[in-house]
Design an enzyme around this catalytic site. Sequence first.
Site, PDB file in Angstrom:
ATOM      1  CG  HIS A 191     -11.942  39.660 -16.356  1.00 61.74           C
ATOM      2  ND1 HIS A 191     -11.251  40.021 -14.937  1.00 61.74           N
ATOM      3  CD2 HIS A 191     -10.727  39.377 -17.000  1.00 61.74           C
ATOM      4  CE1 HIS A 191     -10.251  39.453 -14.839  1.00 61.74           C
ATOM      5  NE2 HIS A 191      -9.753  39.173 -16.069  1.00 61.74           N
ATOM      6  CG  ASP A 244     -14.253  38.708 -12.269  1.00 59.47           C
ATOM      7  OD1 ASP A 244     -14.117  39.228 -13.547  1.00 59.47           O
ATOM      8  OD2 ASP A 244     -13.927  37.702 -11.989  1.00 59.47           O
ATOM      9  CG  ASP A 271      -5.805  39.225 -14.299  1.00 62.73           C
ATOM     10  OD1 ASP A 271      -6.796  39.349 -15.014  1.00 62.73           O
ATOM     11  OD2 ASP A 271      -5.434  38.093 -13.911  1.00 62.73           O
ATOM     12  CD  GLU A 308     -11.242  35.565 -16.728  1.00 64.21           C
ATOM     13  OE1 GLU A 308     -10.478  35.141 -17.407  1.00 64.21           O
ATOM     14  OE2 GLU A 308     -10.749  36.258 -15.666  1.00 64.21           O
ATOM     15  CD  GLU A 309      -9.401  36.351 -12.518  1.00 63.83           C
ATOM     16  OE1 GLU A 309      -9.183  35.087 -12.324  1.00 63.83           O
ATOM     17  OE2 GLU A 309      -8.679  37.294 -12.650  1.00 63.83           O
ATOM     18  CD  GLU A 354      -6.892  37.816 -18.720  1.00 64.25           C
ATOM     19  OE1 GLU A 354      -6.020  37.987 -17.823  1.00 64.25           O
ATOM     20  OE2 GLU A 354      -8.170  37.828 -18.326  1.00 64.25           O
TER      21      GLU A 354
END
Length: 242
Positions: free
Chosen positions: A68, A70, A99, A131-132, A155
């Site tokens: 991801h 974001d 991350d 994603e967060e 990740e």
Amino acid sequence: MASTWPTEVEFLRELVAVPSISGNEAPAAELVEATAGRLGLNVVRDETSVRVEVGDQNARPTLALATHLDVVPPGEGWTRDPFDPVIEGDLLYGRGSGDAKASVASMLHAIADVAGKPIKGRLLGLFTYGEETRDATMPAALARAGRVDAALVGEPTNLQFAIAQRGLMMVDLVASGDQRHAGYAGEGQFTNAITALAHEIAKLDGIVAERVHPVLGITTVTPTMLEAGVSRNVTPPSARVV
């Protein structure tokens, strides 16, 4: 490899410098799209993701490299500008450097390495948004990506492969009470929603500790957000914890 390709670290620094807080991923997505385009890769950017691929779309298998774009807001406690990526020794500091923008940089680099070489199947880079948050675009991106036979998800895992992932259930625990002036809280039948909720929160620690997985370990229940209050001198009608 094309001479215009920046090294993984150079590209990672560019990407970290873009403050792509969830909901504002467009500048980071544009950077990934432009970099992939300079490499001559097949790239599509839309409201679900940036998708980069090499190989035959109709061939099997398809391996997805998925992560991801974001990041969460920086928050407090930073001793440096979180969006000014700085290298000290062998570490790069900046929000999202681990991350998960390191995964974006390494995955895009891997796809560039494979481009132009004969492969049996398709290698797909899938870089999504949100994603967060509760509004992750991965399901929508997968629907547009076509068949995926296997995926490597990026990740931070200290470079160790993780073969399983804990599930997540988000629950709102709400307590109801009586709204009244605090000066009259001791008169008659009365329930303070904050106190009632506090009693329930105290029960959560270890409530499912008997649920142990051989790979993932113990199950946990963790309060993360607390909300209550009308005024400093009024008890609230409800209190809520996530």
